[in-house]
Enzyme design. Structure first.
Site, PDB file in Angstrom:
ATOM      1  N   ARG A 131      53.061  28.978  42.992  1.00 52.43           N
ATOM      2  CA  ARG A 131      53.771  28.940  41.844  1.00 52.43           C
ATOM      3  C   ARG A 131      55.012  30.258  41.773  1.00 52.43           C
ATOM      4  O   ARG A 131      54.495  31.257  42.232  1.00 52.43           O
ATOM      5  CB  ARG A 131      52.904  29.322  40.826  1.00 52.43           C
ATOM      6  CG  ARG A 131      53.510  29.187  39.446  1.00 52.43           C
ATOM      7  CD  ARG A 131      52.688  29.110  38.371  1.00 52.43           C
ATOM      8  NE  ARG A 131      51.374  29.757  38.059  1.00 52.43           N
ATOM      9  CZ  ARG A 131      50.725  29.684  37.069  1.00 52.43           C
ATOM     10  NH1 ARG A 131      50.559  28.719  36.378  1.00 52.43           N
ATOM     11  NH2 ARG A 131      49.817  30.578  36.952  1.00 52.43           N
ATOM     12  N   ARG A 164      53.757  35.871  40.170  1.00 46.33           N
ATOM     13  CA  ARG A 164      52.779  36.806  39.399  1.00 46.33           C
ATOM     14  C   ARG A 164      51.813  37.530  40.290  1.00 46.33           C
ATOM     15  O   ARG A 164      51.390  36.913  41.069  1.00 46.33           O
ATOM     16  CB  ARG A 164      52.387  35.956  38.241  1.00 46.33           C
ATOM     17  CG  ARG A 164      52.983  35.375  37.114  1.00 46.33           C
ATOM     18  CD  ARG A 164      52.514  34.409  36.253  1.00 46.33           C
ATOM     19  NE  ARG A 164      50.981  34.431  36.101  1.00 46.33           N
ATOM     20  CZ  ARG A 164      50.166  34.004  35.141  1.00 46.33           C
ATOM     21  NH1 ARG A 164      50.729  32.981  34.522  1.00 46.33           N
ATOM     22  NH2 ARG A 164      48.862  34.149  35.044  1.00 46.33           N
ATOM     23  N   ARG A 175      39.889  33.725  37.305  1.00 47.54           N
ATOM     24  CA  ARG A 175      40.243  33.167  36.093  1.00 47.54           C
ATOM     25  C   ARG A 175      39.924  31.793  35.646  1.00 47.54           C
ATOM     26  O   ARG A 175      39.733  31.490  34.584  1.00 47.54           O
ATOM     27  CB  ARG A 175      41.785  33.083  36.185  1.00 47.54           C
ATOM     28  CG  ARG A 175      42.581  34.279  36.041  1.00 47.54           C
ATOM     29  CD  ARG A 175      44.077  34.422  36.997  1.00 47.54           C
ATOM     30  NE  ARG A 175      45.019  33.564  36.198  1.00 47.54           N
ATOM     31  CZ  ARG A 175      46.045  32.860  36.703  1.00 47.54           C
ATOM     32  NH1 ARG A 175      46.317  33.664  37.906  1.00 47.54           N
ATOM     33  NH2 ARG A 175      46.788  32.131  36.277  1.00 47.54           N
TER      34      ARG A 175
HETATM   35  P1  AMP Z   1      48.346  33.362  31.603  1.00 50.34           P
HETATM   36  O1  AMP Z   1      49.718  33.742  31.763  1.00 50.34           O
HETATM   37  O2  AMP Z   1      48.395  32.527  30.176  1.00 50.34           O
HETATM   38  O3  AMP Z   1      47.772  32.837  32.786  1.00 50.34           O
HETATM   39  O4  AMP Z   1      47.502  34.797  31.371  1.00 50.34           O
HETATM   40  C1  AMP Z   1      47.570  35.848  32.391  1.00 50.34           C
HETATM   41  C2  AMP Z   1      46.292  36.790  31.868  1.00 50.34           C
HETATM   42  O5  AMP Z   1      46.599  37.296  30.754  1.00 50.34           O
HETATM   43  C3  AMP Z   1      45.017  36.240  31.574  1.00 50.34           C
HETATM   44  O6  AMP Z   1      44.287  35.753  32.951  1.00 50.34           O
HETATM   45  C4  AMP Z   1      44.457  37.355  30.961  1.00 50.34           C
HETATM   46  O7  AMP Z   1      43.821  38.421  31.430  1.00 50.34           O
HETATM   47  C5  AMP Z   1      45.638  37.656  29.963  1.00 50.34           C
HETATM   48  N1  AMP Z   1      45.657  36.816  28.716  1.00 50.34           N
HETATM   49  C6  AMP Z   1      46.614  35.942  28.276  1.00 50.34           C
HETATM   50  N2  AMP Z   1      46.416  35.423  27.194  1.00 50.34           N
HETATM   51  C7  AMP Z   1      45.229  36.050  26.632  1.00 50.34           C
HETATM   52  C8  AMP Z   1      44.491  35.940  25.641  1.00 50.34           C
HETATM   53  N3  AMP Z   1      44.735  35.179  24.635  1.00 50.34           N
HETATM   54  N4  AMP Z   1      43.454  36.793  25.373  1.00 50.34           N
HETATM   55  C9  AMP Z   1      43.069  37.740  26.336  1.00 50.34           C
HETATM   56  N5  AMP Z   1      43.807  37.746  27.648  1.00 50.34           N
HETATM   57  C10 AMP Z   1      44.531  37.051  27.714  1.00 50.34           C
END
Ligand code: AMP
Length: 218
Positions: A131, A164, A175
């Site tokens: 990605r 990322r 994750r």
């Molecule tokens: P994402 O971009 O949605 O894949 O999020 C990347 C990372 O950000 C996640 O693996 C979490 O560590 C953190 N993160 C994003 N959204 C949340 C949330 N609502 N609560 C806690 N951690 C979050």
């Protein structure tokens, strides 16, 4: 009717791509907690550095920090007509906080939907490690499944694409564990409330988009 739209689904299920498009289509803000946290990290704020220590392990950032970010963001003027909330809530405690935030809106005037991206998880790690995204417009590419026209360059903005820091296999597996333990129970939580909409997220971007529009316009 205010549209309060939230999205559930495992990492790399296609939520980011579809919610970006949806926010443009509806004219509501796309609020993505992962991107908000990455912006704090890029600015090297104390909150960002604190969040990074959890993100780097594939864990959830503690609820107080995300709760504060999301509470502030949803109270901004551009959310009055509706929002497309991507990446929040991710645990039962977060879902309960969102209910409190939304309690400010008259239930008769709000259309709350939890849209669950139901997908075969087999290919998702491969999606993650390939990605890329545009730091300017947020468009998501994939070196294997959706390459940019010129390698590593955004088709729209002509700027260099980024990968990322947490899009590597080891963190991705963590994750998935976090998702299964903390976020997947929300599917039943919203089903019991009668607001869960299951979306078949397999297939092409256009196929998923058409199914998403059917749900959103219901
Ligand atoms: P994402 O971009 O949605 O894949 O999020 C990347 C990372 O950000 C996640 O693996 C979490 O560590 C953190 N993160 C994003 N959204 C949340 C949330 N609502 N609560 C806690 N951690 C979050």
């Amino acid at each position: 009717m205010k549209k309060e739209l939230i999205f559930l689904g495992p990492p790399a299920c296609g939520k980011g791509t579809q919610t970006n498009k949806l926010s443009e289509y509806l004219g509501f803000p796309h609020i993505d907690t992962g991107s908000l946290l990455r912006a704090e990290i890029a600015k090297a704020t104390p909150d960002g550095l604190y969040a990074k220590s959890f993100i780097d392990k594939g864990q959830l950032v503690p609820p107080e920090l995300v709760g504060q970010i999301i509470g502030n963001r949803l109270s901004e003027d551009d959310c009055k007509e509706g929002y497309v909330l991507d990446g929040y809530p991710r645990s039962l405690a977060q879902a309960e906080l969102l209910e409190k935030i939304n309690a400010g809106t008259d239930k008769e005037k709000a259309d709350f939907k939890a849209i669950y991206f139901d997908i075969d998880t087999e290919l998702l790690i491969e999606r993650i490690v390939n990605r890329q995204s545009c730091p300017k417009c947020g468009e998501i590419y994939n070196k294997k499944f959706k390459p940019s026209k010129v390698e590593n360059i955004c088709d729209k903005c002509n700027v260099e694409l980024k990968t990322r820091a947490d899009d590597n296999e080891e963190i991705a597996r963590a994750r998935f564990d976090t998702y299964n333990k903390e976020t997947a129970p929300l599917i039943e939580f919203y089903e019991q409330k009668g607001v869960l909409y299951k979306l078949d997220a397999n297939g092409s971007i256009d196929d998923v988009w058409n199914r998403l529009l059917d749900i959103v316009n219901k």
